[in-house]
Scaffold this motif. Sequence first.
Motif, PDB file in Angstrom:
ATOM      1  N   TYR A   1      32.853  -0.284 -37.291  1.00  0.00           N
ATOM      2  CA  TYR A   1      32.913   0.712 -36.218  1.00  0.00           C
ATOM      3  C   TYR A   1      31.938   1.877 -36.376  1.00  0.00           C
ATOM      4  CZ  TYR A   1      37.136  -1.931 -35.438  1.00  0.00           C
ATOM      5  OH  TYR A   1      38.023  -2.960 -35.248  1.00  0.00           O
ATOM      6  N   ILE A   2      31.050   1.816 -37.371  1.00  0.00           N
ATOM      7  CA  ILE A   2      30.008   2.841 -37.439  1.00  0.00           C
ATOM      8  C   ILE A   2      28.665   2.157 -37.682  1.00  0.00           C
ATOM      9  CG2 ILE A   2      31.387   4.845 -38.035  1.00  0.00           C
ATOM     10  CD1 ILE A   2      30.803   4.301 -40.951  1.00  0.00           C
ATOM     11  N   GLU A   3      27.612   2.944 -37.600  1.00  0.00           N
ATOM     12  CA  GLU A   3      26.276   2.364 -37.577  1.00  0.00           C
ATOM     13  C   GLU A   3      25.529   2.700 -38.874  1.00  0.00           C
ATOM     14  OE1 GLU A   3      22.306   1.482 -36.812  1.00  0.00           O
ATOM     15  OE2 GLU A   3      23.031   3.521 -37.215  1.00  0.00           O
TER      16      GLU A   3
ATOM     17  N   LEU B   1      31.756   9.898 -39.974  1.00  0.00           N
ATOM     18  CA  LEU B   1      31.107   9.134 -38.910  1.00  0.00           C
ATOM     19  C   LEU B   1      32.131   8.416 -38.033  1.00  0.00           C
ATOM     20  CD1 LEU B   1      28.001   7.654 -40.739  1.00  0.00           C
ATOM     21  CD2 LEU B   1      28.029   9.392 -38.939  1.00  0.00           C
TER      22      LEU B   1
ATOM     23  N   ASN C   1      35.005   9.509 -37.294  1.00  0.00           N
ATOM     24  CA  ASN C   1      35.593  10.482 -36.386  1.00  0.00           C
ATOM     25  C   ASN C   1      34.696  10.744 -35.183  1.00  0.00           C
ATOM     26  OD1 ASN C   1      37.952  10.804 -37.781  1.00  0.00           O
ATOM     27  ND2 ASN C   1      37.169  12.471 -39.059  1.00  0.00           N
ATOM     28  N   ILE C   2      33.425  10.416 -35.313  1.00  0.00           N
ATOM     29  CA  ILE C   2      32.515  10.557 -34.174  1.00  0.00           C
ATOM     30  C   ILE C   2      32.524   9.287 -33.319  1.00  0.00           C
ATOM     31  CG2 ILE C   2      30.111  10.980 -33.510  1.00  0.00           C
ATOM     32  CD1 ILE C   2      29.661  12.470 -36.018  1.00  0.00           C
ATOM     33  N   SER C   3      32.927   8.162 -33.916  1.00  0.00           N
ATOM     34  CA  SER C   3      32.800   6.882 -33.216  1.00  0.00           C
ATOM     35  C   SER C   3      33.941   6.633 -32.238  1.00  0.00           C
ATOM     36  CB  SER C   3      32.766   5.744 -34.241  1.00  0.00           C
ATOM     37  OG  SER C   3      32.935   4.503 -33.596  1.00  0.00           O
ATOM     38  N   PRO C   4      33.600   6.313 -30.982  1.00  0.00           N
ATOM     39  CA  PRO C   4      34.672   6.037 -30.015  1.00  0.00           C
ATOM     40  C   PRO C   4      35.474   4.778 -30.374  1.00  0.00           C
ATOM     41  CG  PRO C   4      32.517   5.513 -29.066  1.00  0.00           C
ATOM     42  CD  PRO C   4      32.269   6.179 -30.386  1.00  0.00           C
ATOM     43  N   PHE C   5      34.823   3.821 -31.032  1.00  0.00           N
ATOM     44  CA  PHE C   5      35.498   2.550 -31.299  1.00  0.00           C
ATOM     45  C   PHE C   5      36.548   2.673 -32.401  1.00  0.00           C
ATOM     46  CE2 PHE C   5      31.204   1.194 -29.813  1.00  0.00           C
ATOM     47  CZ  PHE C   5      31.628   0.881 -28.541  1.00  0.00           C
TER      48      PHE C   5
ATOM     49  N   VAL D   1      31.772  17.484 -30.639  1.00  0.00           N
ATOM     50  CA  VAL D   1      32.278  16.149 -30.958  1.00  0.00           C
ATOM     51  C   VAL D   1      33.776  16.091 -30.732  1.00  0.00           C
ATOM     52  CG1 VAL D   1      32.651  14.459 -32.784  1.00  0.00           C
ATOM     53  CG2 VAL D   1      30.547  15.761 -32.714  1.00  0.00           C
TER      54      VAL D   1
ATOM     55  N   ARG E   1      30.452   7.874 -25.337  1.00  0.00           N
ATOM     56  CA  ARG E   1      31.543   8.223 -24.423  1.00  0.00           C
ATOM     57  C   ARG E   1      31.503   9.729 -24.248  1.00  0.00           C
ATOM     58  NH1 ARG E   1      37.156   5.957 -26.397  1.00  0.00           N
ATOM     59  NH2 ARG E   1      36.074   3.984 -26.144  1.00  0.00           N
TER      60      ARG E   1
ATOM     61  N   LYS F   1      31.764  11.212 -28.013  1.00  0.00           N
ATOM     62  CA  LYS F   1      31.888  10.370 -29.203  1.00  0.00           C
ATOM     63  C   LYS F   1      30.797   9.313 -29.138  1.00  0.00           C
ATOM     64  CE  LYS F   1      36.350  10.820 -31.205  1.00  0.00           C
ATOM     65  NZ  LYS F   1      37.538  10.124 -31.706  1.00  0.00           N
ATOM     66  N   THR F   2      30.170   9.084 -30.272  1.00  0.00           N
ATOM     67  CA  THR F   2      29.049   8.142 -30.301  1.00  0.00           C
ATOM     68  C   THR F   2      29.215   7.138 -31.423  1.00  0.00           C
ATOM     69  OG1 THR F   2      27.481   9.742 -29.436  1.00  0.00           O
ATOM     70  CG2 THR F   2      26.556   7.915 -30.634  1.00  0.00           C
ATOM     71  N   PHE F   3      28.913   5.895 -31.091  1.00  0.00           N
ATOM     72  CA  PHE F   3      28.702   4.874 -32.108  1.00  0.00           C
ATOM     73  C   PHE F   3      27.208   4.632 -32.084  1.00  0.00           C
ATOM     74  CE2 PHE F   3      27.728   0.354 -32.668  1.00  0.00           C
ATOM     75  CZ  PHE F   3      28.201   0.139 -33.936  1.00  0.00           C
TER      76      PHE F   3
END
Lengths: 395, 285
Positions: A302-304, A377, A379-383, B18, B40, B57-59
């Motif tokens: 879920y993160i990059e 990271l 916590n930043i990820s929407p997924f 964020v 998003r 929010k970013t992936f």
Amino acid sequence: MSRVVYLDNNATTRVADEVAAVMLPFYTELYGNPSSMHAFGGQVARHIAQARDQVAAILGADPTEILFVSCGSESDNMAIRGVLEANPDKRHVISTRVEHPAVLSLCNHLRKRGYEVTLLGVDGEGRLDLAELRNALRPDTAVVSVMYANNETGVVFPVEEIGQIVKAHGAAFHVDAVQAVGKLPLDLSQSTIDLLSLSGHKLHAPKGVGVLYIRKGIRLVPLIIGGHQERNRRGGTENVASIVGLGRACELARAALREENDRVRRLRDKLEDGILHSVPNVRVNGNREHRLPNTTSISFEYIEGEAILLLLDQLGICASSGSACTSGSLEPSHVLRAMGVPFTASHGSIRFSLSRYNTEAEIDYVLEHLPPLIERLRNISPFWKDYQEQLAKRS
Amino acid sequence: MWEYTDKVKDHFFNPRNVGDLPGADAVGEVGSIACGDALRIYLKVDDQKRIVDVRFKTFGCGSAIAAASALTEMVKGKTLDEAMQITNQQIADFLGGLPPEKMHCSVMGREALEAAVANYYGLERKHLEEEDEGRIICHCFGVTEGLIRKVVRENNLNSIEEVTNYCKAGGGCQSCHMDIEEIIHEVRQERVETPAKQPAREQRKLTNVERILKIKEILEEEIRPSLQQDGGDIELVDVEGSKVLVAMRGTCASCPSSELTIRWAVEAKLREFVAADLQVVEVKS
């Protein structure tokens, strides 16, 4: 620069102090050309001969089977193209989908030139299906090229088993052993391997020098036509200092092989286990049993990957990623894709590759700082949030 | 290693705004985990249609996070109309520039903003794409002809490589390269022809969302008040390409001359203020 924890040794390694030391004289007083008729140049040839012996020793080969080239890519190219040119009636090449670009891009190039290329697939753990290889072999198969160990996952192929199948069909057998030499014991005198490539800078020698091992009796057309150097098989004045350095590096690697296998493996396992225990939703890519002792490829779901690398870099930790964004291409690593690693994991894959210069304190440092960075990271990820909401719903 | 500006690094290491936004008035989302990045964005909008709060929010990679952070800073305090004027190039400029291969991060920001504004007005995602919305050109990354056309037009792109940098199209199996080339060629033709035909007032082609918003605005301000005086009304049902679907209400619904009203009042006004090719069609509900 402040603290550097270098865990990217499959990309390149630090030149060993002992190696740098034996190289220096060839940039200063010993600058002669080994091909010269005078004693001043001629003495240099003896050092090259010694390096050839040292390389032969780590491979279990005869010194006459060792050819010095400029890098791993040249070695791979010379092996495959050299065999094809020497066998013009054979138009088929077999390799795998997880090779280094030095082989994979060459395969694509050969396709455009009218050759037929079969690329073998791998399973979810990065292993070949030898039945697929048996089916792929044909009377006109000129060469089968398979890597010894994968640079991204560290997965080791059963090279001798493969070689027996290949030799039964009469094709030449090339092995890209760039990641294996110095990490795994080799003995080419007892092997089915016809051609083997290695690169200096992966085993604490400098960049710009490599080796192609050519078993006695294998016919190859040279890639670089020029002078009589390397017994007419590769023109060009020898890169003396680097060749001497590579010889010394092979000697050191041979002596350190046990350490690489024991101490480095222990550190790698500590790092890997530590991450698996402290961070949720991580997975190790590739078969963990048949693997180089120094490598681990870990996916953080879920993160990059590039974002992870940037945060690690801020802490002085050097690693690499199979994510799309780090390569400049848009797709994640061809190795992870060939293994069918899902997108949730492949974009967030990080490779840590150790060497004998790493210390336990460094591993502790990474284990201390990595988990909060992953959490940040996520916590930043929407997924990540979506995933956790799904989890909550299920329970 | 990418050459990121200090501003990019700053917005990556210390991203602004964020998180989630409970009670958000609009959410916009673009991208997917398969594509390697997704964004998003949540908006809180007051009655003046001003963005009073924003979260994201970013992936994605460093520049994707930085571009999203930059975007939130840029839109805060702006009205929706003003926010919609922000181009992907302005997002990149705000960050002191992005590496060419990373320009698609700025495009993603712009797209997410559009999606959020569309969401605010209760519009669906399909309205985001232009006329040729349905046709996917790059199947590897699911990029439509509409988006490719738009990035080529807005950023003056001239090569497949640039198109890939801006919207990823063509970055996978490469089988769509011929199609992309064709689109670049067509837009280039447009560029040659436009100055002669087009009056100066229209700087750039409206995006679909902008067009729909404009149509809504004209209906609200120019048409509905006069119809309402006669006890009638009109409602925007949908916009499909250049077709504006409307439903007549109140006395208009049964009025024998509603066809004329549509043709001479509604369509003429929309053509005058929005786009000359619009066609108004009445749907009976």
